[in-house]
Design a protein around this motif. Structure first.
Motif, mmCIF file in Angstrom:
data_model
loop_
_atom_site.group_PDB
_atom_site.id
_atom_site.type_symbol
_atom_site.label_atom_id
_atom_site.label_comp_id
_atom_site.label_asym_id
_atom_site.label_seq_id
_atom_site.Cartn_x
_atom_site.Cartn_y
_atom_site.Cartn_z
ATOM 1 N N UNK A 64 0.831 -1.207 0.000
ATOM 2 C CA UNK A 64 0.000 0.000 0.000
ATOM 3 C C UNK A 64 0.867 1.259 0.000
ATOM 4 N N UNK A 65 0.244 2.358 -0.448
ATOM 5 C CA UNK A 65 0.930 3.642 -0.474
ATOM 6 C C UNK A 65 0.503 4.419 0.761
ATOM 7 N N UNK A 83 6.226 -8.325 -9.549
ATOM 8 C CA UNK A 83 5.222 -7.992 -10.563
ATOM 9 C C UNK A 83 4.375 -6.772 -10.193
ATOM 10 N N UNK A 84 4.715 -6.081 -9.112
ATOM 11 C CA UNK A 84 3.885 -4.953 -8.682
ATOM 12 C C UNK A 84 4.117 -3.709 -9.547
ATOM 13 N N UNK A 85 3.059 -3.236 -10.212
ATOM 14 C CA UNK A 85 3.180 -2.014 -11.026
ATOM 15 C C UNK A 85 3.437 -0.803 -10.131
ATOM 16 N N UNK A 87 5.137 -0.725 -7.313
ATOM 17 C CA UNK A 87 6.563 -0.689 -6.950
ATOM 18 C C UNK A 87 7.440 -0.365 -8.156
ATOM 19 N N UNK A 88 7.073 -0.893 -9.316
ATOM 20 C CA UNK A 88 7.880 -0.590 -10.517
ATOM 21 C C UNK A 88 7.898 0.917 -10.763
ATOM 22 N N UNK A 89 6.764 1.567 -10.481
ATOM 23 C CA UNK A 89 6.679 3.015 -10.723
ATOM 24 C C UNK A 89 7.316 3.820 -9.588
ATOM 25 N N UNK A 90 7.172 3.347 -8.353
ATOM 26 C CA UNK A 90 7.544 4.213 -7.211
ATOM 27 C C UNK A 90 8.776 3.766 -6.435
ATOM 28 N N UNK A 91 9.160 2.509 -6.580
ATOM 29 C CA UNK A 91 10.363 2.047 -5.866
ATOM 30 C C UNK A 91 10.957 0.860 -6.641
ATOM 31 N N UNK A 92 11.461 1.135 -7.856
ATOM 32 C CA UNK A 92 11.853 0.026 -8.751
ATOM 33 C C UNK A 92 12.990 -0.849 -8.217
#
Ligand SMILES: Cc1cc2nc3c(=O)[nH]c(=O)nc-3n(C[C@H](O)[C@H](O)[C@H](O)COP(=O)(O)OP(=O)(O)OC[C@H]3O[C@@H](n4cnc5c(N)ncnc54)[C@H](O)[C@@H]3O)c2cc1C
Length: 285
Positions: A64-65, A83-85, A87-92
């Motif tokens: 969660x954010x 596979x979390x989009x 996390x890929x966007x916010x903490x790659x």
């Protein structure tokens, strides 16, 4: 390859799990993904009389954010992270690290909470959470407490966790425009890091590094931050000469371990190479 006998208890709530742990604190283990615990039990290196399964506890399997942070419940699996989009966007750095862990089967079952709690000096998550200055959230008989990750790991398979405490979540920052990367040298047979390096760099438009955070795993009995390297990078334009000079300090004040994967001298050299490579990889994006 068959574990000793034990009493199994599937907890339905955190307080119930903690109560069970408190009642059996000298002879109980928590079961999350089982990817470290079960091999140890099968080899009889761990022989708990009681096992409390927290795998069905509600709410611990979410990412969660929370403002400028991201909270990963302890039961979030390596595959979920990979596979979390969000996390890929916010903490790659986290999905990138997850892809390097073992194989699909292990990633499908293994959890971030179990990995952090296990405090394996060759595990990948300790390096990543150190570079991210993560906070470990813990629940025990006295309620919740929060520990910065650089105070959490104490040594080989040792942490500040009491026997009746449970890791409930890992809180990391949104890394925004920071440049991050994770790389490791690992034997193909196990995938465990001989050296693993996680890097987070804040670099301005002119290419000057205003903040550097590096986590190193696999080299000593617990993950660490090479403070001298971070200092040498901060305030500089990161060209390859600066990177090489800084990387040479990666094992300052640490005593690398020796095992079947390499001598202390080999690990020292490998660490220097991987710190430099990982910084270069982060800068390239
Ligand atoms: C073949 C193989 C290869 C692997 N390769 C890698 C690799 O390359 N990199 C890597 O990082 N890892 C690797 N692992 C380990 C894997 O990542 C595990 O998932 C992880 O170490 C433990 O997570 P788990 O959820 O399976 O924990 P479990 O095995 O269930 O538990 C591990 C330990 O932590 C305790 N514990 C579990 N959850 C909690 C909690 N929430 N709070 C407090 N204590 C808890 C347990 O009691 C136990 O002592 C590998 C494992 C295997 C079997």
């Amino acid at each position: 390859m068959i574990p000793g006998s034990f009493e199994y208890f599937a907890a339905r709530s955190l307080p119930e799990a903690v109560k069970f742990l408190s009642e059996h604190r000298d002879d109980v283990k928590i079961l999350s993904g089982g990817q470290s615990l079960l091999p140890l039990m099968k080899m009889r290196l761990s022989k708990p009389a009681f096992v409390v399964d927290i795998g069905r506890l509600p709410g611990l399997d979410r990412i969660t954010e929370d403002g400028n942070s991201l909270v990963l419940g302890a039961l979030v699996t390596h595959t979920q992270i990979e596979s979390s989009d969000l996390l890929k966007a916010k903490c790659p750095l986290l999905p990138q690290t997850a892809t390097t862990i073992a194989d699909v089967q292990v990633r499908n079952r293994g959890t971030i909470g179990g990995s952090i709690a296990h405090a394996d000096p060759a595990g990948d998550w300790p390096a990543a959470v150190m570079a991210l200055d993560a906070e470990i959230q813990i629940f025990g008989p006295n309620g919740e407490r929060r520990v910065k990750c650089d105070e959490f790991f104490l040594g080989l398979l040792m942490s500040v966790l009491e026997p009746d405490e449970i890791v409930t979540a890992v809180k990391v920052p949104v890394t925004g425009n920071d440049k991050t990367a994770y790389m490791k040298a690992a034997p193909r047979s196990s995938g465990f890091a001989v050296v693993g390096v996680a890097v987070r760099l804040a670099v301005d438009a002119a290419g000057t590094c205003s903040r550097a955070a590096i986590g190193i795993t696999g080299v000593t009995d617990k993950a660490y931050r090479p403070e001298r390297v971070e200092q040498m990078l901060t305030g500089k334009r990161l060209d390859s000469a600066i990177i090489q000079q800084a990387a040479a300090e990666a094992c300052r004040n640490v005593d690398p371990i020796e095992d079947i994967n390499g001598s202390a001298e080999y690990r020292k050299q490998l660490t220097e190479v991987y710190v430099a490579r990982t910084i270069e990889a982060a800068l390239k994006g």
